[in-house]
Design a protein around this motif. Structure first.
Motif, mmCIF file in Angstrom:
data_model
loop_
_atom_site.group_PDB
_atom_site.id
_atom_site.type_symbol
_atom_site.label_atom_id
_atom_site.label_comp_id
_atom_site.label_asym_id
_atom_site.label_seq_id
_atom_site.Cartn_x
_atom_site.Cartn_y
_atom_site.Cartn_z
ATOM 1 N N TYR A 132 16.174 17.544 69.617
ATOM 2 C CA TYR A 132 17.118 16.428 70.093
ATOM 3 C C TYR A 132 18.022 16.195 68.781
ATOM 4 N N LYS A 133 19.262 15.558 68.848
ATOM 5 C CA LYS A 133 19.992 15.300 67.823
ATOM 6 C C LYS A 133 20.376 13.658 67.825
ATOM 7 N N TYR A 243 20.669 14.335 74.424
ATOM 8 C CA TYR A 243 19.536 15.368 74.980
ATOM 9 C C TYR A 243 18.314 15.105 74.203
ATOM 10 N N THR A 256 14.037 24.743 77.410
ATOM 11 C CA THR A 256 14.624 23.924 76.451
ATOM 12 C C THR A 256 15.524 25.192 75.608
ATOM 13 N N ALA A 260 19.869 25.867 75.073
ATOM 14 C CA ALA A 260 20.629 25.925 73.886
ATOM 15 C C ALA A 260 21.540 27.064 74.156
ATOM 16 N N LEU A 267 23.504 19.837 72.577
ATOM 17 C CA LEU A 267 22.599 20.675 72.249
ATOM 18 C C LEU A 267 23.425 21.632 71.611
#
Length: 394
Positions: A132-133, A243, A256, A260, A267
């Motif tokens: 995550y960011k 996300y 996941t 990306a 993401l």
């Protein structure tokens, strides 16, 4: 006198990640490669850098050698500092004896002296195995504005999945009124992300009390949070809307990575405004041959691609020979894919050799993910059925 830190981060990175086996047979889960260039731990570390948090203790335990080597002195994340920076904190022998970390809370308790060294007002607790960011500085400001003892990041999940998480119930102000760890009948869909901010005095108090309880499981979700709530502490939820994925299983790890590749802005790995820092390796340039076809994929460096790659994540120093085809798969560094081999809906770990004409896996619609373990050799013409996990040469 050196100024104290406002906030230090403690990053829990000692998990075994048994559900990710065989990818975690030889390395800790946070060190598992992700997205062609990165490791899972890079996301939490990069969040710290981008959020202005420059002092991070990384708590390691299971299979730490490769993770420790990867982290080095923290230079890759701009954390090679004279005061603060990145510190690897393994279990160690103290005067009272030696203990493995018994739980998430005990791991932080054993490193209270690291926290006290910087005398922070706040402590950020993170897990090293999520993708995550997130800007922690926004969460920290909410914690300060609420005069909170603890703030817990939550994400809204479907009600049918809520039983997998710690679930928060809150009032109109976001104050937590009830917490249930993996409830059978959840009352809310606000799931804990395993991201906590504590006011330091409150954290140390409850860690010390927890350590004196012989019946405690020494866990934040099972012990620390419920105890603080029972005592009437000011606990608030911070709702995160971006996300976030816990890559705890092979299927979630695959999906996941596939996310990306897509167009999800939350993401986007090349976002110049939220850089994902990682430790660079010195690989030669990638070569894409005349017979190659590469579509909707992420590829690392040092590869020699002569076959077809579609909707896949290709790491570094990989040879893909002519007429080989790779679909909907993750191919990790150092792998060789022989002429005419077919790989579909699969994860191939580092250093594997896929022989000429071999067939690995099947269509993703079957929902049977195939996994080839580290350094495994699949002989020419061999067939690995969908859903198989292969850890020995075949």
């Amino acid at each position: 006198m050196i100024n104290k830190k406002q906030c230090v981060a403690m990053l829990l990175a000692g998990g075994q990640g048994s559900r990710l086996a065989p990818l975690t047979t030889h390395i800790a889960k946070p060190a598992v490669p992700f997205g062609a260039r990165y490791r899972i731990i890079d996301f939490s570390l990069s969040n710290c850098v981008n959020s202005g948090i420059d002092t991070v203790g990384v708590l390691t335990q299971y299979q730490p050698l490769e993770l420790n080597d990867y982290l080095g002195n923290g230079n890759a994340w701009d954390m090679n500092l004279r005061y603060g920076g990145l510190h690897v904190l393994p279990p160690y022998q103290a005067a009272h004896g030696a203990d493995w970390f018994k739980g998430t809370a005990n791991a932080i308790y054993q490193n209270i002296n690291f926290i006290k060294r910087y005398d922070p007002d706040y402590v950020l607790i993170l897990s090293g195995d999520h993708i995550y960011k997130m800007d922690y500085s926004i969460m920290l400001q909410e914690h300060i504005d609420n005069n909170a003892d603890a703030t817990i990041a939550v994400i809204d999940v479907p009600i049918e999945e809520a039983s997998r998480f710690g679930i928060m119930s809150t009032n109109a102000d976001g104050r937590i009124t009830e917490f249930a760890e993996k409830p059978k009948h959840p009352k809310s869909t606000q799931a804990s992300m395993g991201v906590y901010i504590f006011s330091t005095d409150a954290l140390i108090k409850y860690l010390e009390e927890d350590e004196q309880d012989p019946d405690s499981q020494n866990d934040f979700g099972k012990n620390i949070i419920p105890n603080m709530l029972a005592d009437g502490c000011r606990l608030f939820a911070y709702l995160f809307t971006g996300y976030w994925r816990d890559v705890g299983t092979l299927s979630s790890f695959w999906s996941t990575n596939m996310d990306a590749i897509g167009d999800l802005p939350d993401l986007w790995l090349n976002d110049p405004d939220w850089r994902i820092y990682y430790r660079h390796s010195f690989n030669p340039p990638q070569y894409v041959g005349q017979t190659a076809q590469v579509t909707h994929s992420i590829c690392g460096d040092g590869n020699a691609i002569h076959g077809k790659v579609m909707s896949s994540v290709i790491f570094n120093n990989i040879l893909i020979e002519p007429e080989a085809e790779i679909h909907d798969s993750i191919i990790m560094s150092g792998t060789m894919v022989g002429k005419g081999a077919k790989i579909e809906y699969a994860i191939v770990d580092r250093g594997a050799v896929i022989g000429e004409g071999a067939v690995i896996g099947g269509v993703k619609e079957s929902n049977e993910l195939t996994v080839i373990g580290k350094d495994v050799v699949i002989s020419a013409g061999a067939v690995v059925q969908p859903g198989e996990v292969v850890t020995e040469n075949r």
